[in-house]
Design a protein around this motif. Sequence first.
Motif, PDB file in Angstrom:
ATOM      1  N   UNK A 114      53.771  56.205  75.217  1.00  0.00           N
ATOM      2  CA  UNK A 114      54.180  56.075  76.762  1.00  0.00           C
ATOM      3  C   UNK A 114      53.953  57.619  77.331  1.00  0.00           C
ATOM      4  N   UNK A 115      52.968  57.716  77.989  1.00  0.00           N
ATOM      5  CA  UNK A 115      52.424  58.935  78.983  1.00  0.00           C
ATOM      6  C   UNK A 115      53.847  59.232  79.770  1.00  0.00           C
ATOM      7  N   UNK A 116      53.897  60.473  80.294  1.00  0.00           N
ATOM      8  CA  UNK A 116      55.249  60.590  81.044  1.00  0.00           C
ATOM      9  C   UNK A 116      54.713  59.977  82.380  1.00  0.00           C
ATOM     10  N   UNK A 117      53.638  60.232  83.072  1.00  0.00           N
ATOM     11  CA  UNK A 117      53.247  59.841  84.377  1.00  0.00           C
ATOM     12  C   UNK A 117      52.127  59.035  84.447  1.00  0.00           C
ATOM     13  N   UNK A 118      51.905  58.152  85.080  1.00  0.00           N
ATOM     14  CA  UNK A 118      50.594  56.895  85.268  1.00  0.00           C
ATOM     15  C   UNK A 118      50.552  56.577  86.724  1.00  0.00           C
ATOM     16  N   UNK A 119      49.660  57.207  87.437  1.00  0.00           N
ATOM     17  CA  UNK A 119      49.499  56.454  88.927  1.00  0.00           C
ATOM     18  C   UNK A 119      48.029  56.577  89.144  1.00  0.00           C
ATOM     19  N   UNK A 120      47.733  55.709  90.310  1.00  0.00           N
ATOM     20  CA  UNK A 120      46.408  55.399  90.561  1.00  0.00           C
ATOM     21  C   UNK A 120      45.885  56.025  91.874  1.00  0.00           C
ATOM     22  N   UNK A 158      63.160  63.570  86.992  1.00  0.00           N
ATOM     23  CA  UNK A 158      64.451  62.882  86.332  1.00  0.00           C
ATOM     24  C   UNK A 158      64.305  62.800  85.079  1.00  0.00           C
ATOM     25  N   UNK A 159      63.326  63.112  84.228  1.00  0.00           N
ATOM     26  CA  UNK A 159      63.052  62.925  82.920  1.00  0.00           C
ATOM     27  C   UNK A 159      62.758  61.430  82.363  1.00  0.00           C
ATOM     28  N   UNK A 160      62.709  60.576  83.412  1.00  0.00           N
ATOM     29  CA  UNK A 160      62.128  59.333  82.989  1.00  0.00           C
ATOM     30  C   UNK A 160      60.632  59.131  83.419  1.00  0.00           C
ATOM     31  N   UNK A 186      63.643  56.774  76.734  1.00  0.00           N
ATOM     32  CA  UNK A 186      63.593  58.350  77.089  1.00  0.00           C
ATOM     33  C   UNK A 186      63.751  58.810  78.054  1.00  0.00           C
ATOM     34  N   UNK A 187      64.510  59.626  78.423  1.00  0.00           N
ATOM     35  CA  UNK A 187      64.750  60.351  79.514  1.00  0.00           C
ATOM     36  C   UNK A 187      64.676  61.832  79.238  1.00  0.00           C
ATOM     37  N   UNK A 188      63.784  62.225  78.781  1.00  0.00           N
ATOM     38  CA  UNK A 188      63.374  63.675  78.202  1.00  0.00           C
ATOM     39  C   UNK A 188      61.932  64.150  78.593  1.00  0.00           C
ATOM     40  N   UNK A 227      73.695  47.980  83.959  1.00  0.00           N
ATOM     41  CA  UNK A 227      74.123  48.464  82.772  1.00  0.00           C
ATOM     42  C   UNK A 227      72.652  48.949  82.364  1.00  0.00           C
ATOM     43  N   UNK A 228      72.598  50.186  81.990  1.00  0.00           N
ATOM     44  CA  UNK A 228      71.523  50.972  81.453  1.00  0.00           C
ATOM     45  C   UNK A 228      71.633  51.901  80.217  1.00  0.00           C
ATOM     46  N   UNK A 229      71.176  51.654  79.217  1.00  0.00           N
ATOM     47  CA  UNK A 229      71.159  52.705  78.105  1.00  0.00           C
ATOM     48  C   UNK A 229      70.126  53.310  77.586  1.00  0.00           C
ATOM     49  N   UNK A 230      69.900  54.697  77.456  1.00  0.00           N
ATOM     50  CA  UNK A 230      68.934  55.359  77.008  1.00  0.00           C
ATOM     51  C   UNK A 230      68.819  55.323  75.513  1.00  0.00           C
ATOM     52  N   UNK A 231      67.330  54.977  75.301  1.00  0.00           N
ATOM     53  CA  UNK A 231      67.071  55.028  73.586  1.00  0.00           C
ATOM     54  C   UNK A 231      65.993  55.947  73.542  1.00  0.00           C
ATOM     55  N   UNK A 232      65.412  55.759  72.369  1.00  0.00           N
ATOM     56  CA  UNK A 232      64.369  56.750  71.946  1.00  0.00           C
ATOM     57  C   UNK A 232      63.055  56.313  72.569  1.00  0.00           C
TER      58      UNK A 232
END
Length: 331
Positions: free
Chosen positions: A291-297, A222-224, A215-217, A281-286
């Motif tokens: 998966x939460x958008x952001x997670x930090x401590x 930057x969407x990731x 996912x990059x949305x 090489x990197x490929x965006x998939x579904x």
Amino acid sequence: MAHKRKTAGITGGAGYIGSHIIADLLERDVEVFVLDNFSTGNRRNLFEHAHYHLIEGDVRDPNAVQAFLAHRPDVVFHFAASKAAGESMVDPVKYSDNNLRGTLLLIEELVKAGIGSFVFSSSAAVYGDPQYIPLDEKHPRIPANFYGYTKMVIEDTLEWYSRLTGLRYASLRYFNAAGYDVKGRVRGLENQPQNLLPIVMEVAAGMRSELQIFGDDYDTPDGTCIRDYIHVNDLATAHILAMEHLLEKRENVTVNLGSEKGLSVKEIVEQARIITGRPIPARVVGRRPGDPAALYASAAKAAAELNWRAEVSDASKLIESMWSVYREIKP
């Protein structure tokens, strides 16, 4: 009066995190007794040292655990557990067997043997989907996967055992462990890695053809997805401080171990391309479900109670230390 050498028992000591902690313990003149069944441990992570002793066996085997605890270590560090969140949702029996049954057996034998200090490898997975960030220790524990649930059950069990038997414990809630020993003492690769950074390294080293970005949305710059990566050397330091806290202050402690900074998937990949000089090489998939958008401590409690801070957990140190190991691999 002669100085009495400290002793430590380490389950899963040939694994990725356990071996880094052992390197620090040996440097501090602690005698170590290791229990490992090598299901994911790496024999390259064994140490030739006068104060290093290996018991090959399984944490679910009472005879192996009793042989391990017969050395009466001052403190036991527990790393022998399964840790892939996704796998725990499709193979819960493996996780109840290893993470619950194995850990409960270990704690029971610990108490029977009169060993009073236990350092538990917990996880930020106990929190589940973040209701706010940064995540602190007061955040509700609502695990989003069975792996996180197993860690929460053991945390609660330790609290009860402490109340009833006097067992002292440290529950250390890791965020995303990464990196390799900056001193080069540990070179054995993590077995069957599931996390982003080792997979990026495997692509850079030619062991995989590409990286999948799930996912990059997302609602991030930057969407990731953004995650908190903690260098394994910083983790090791926290475990040593937790051991000293238990042995000297004789108080329980539960803390987050994170860098307090978030790095996105794209940031990691771009930095890795620069440091390795490889295309990766990197490929965006579904998106992956859950998966939460952001997670930090927030690691303020670890700073206050253990005097601990992340020192080498910036992106460049994480990637440089990993690439120093992975670039030696011939695909």
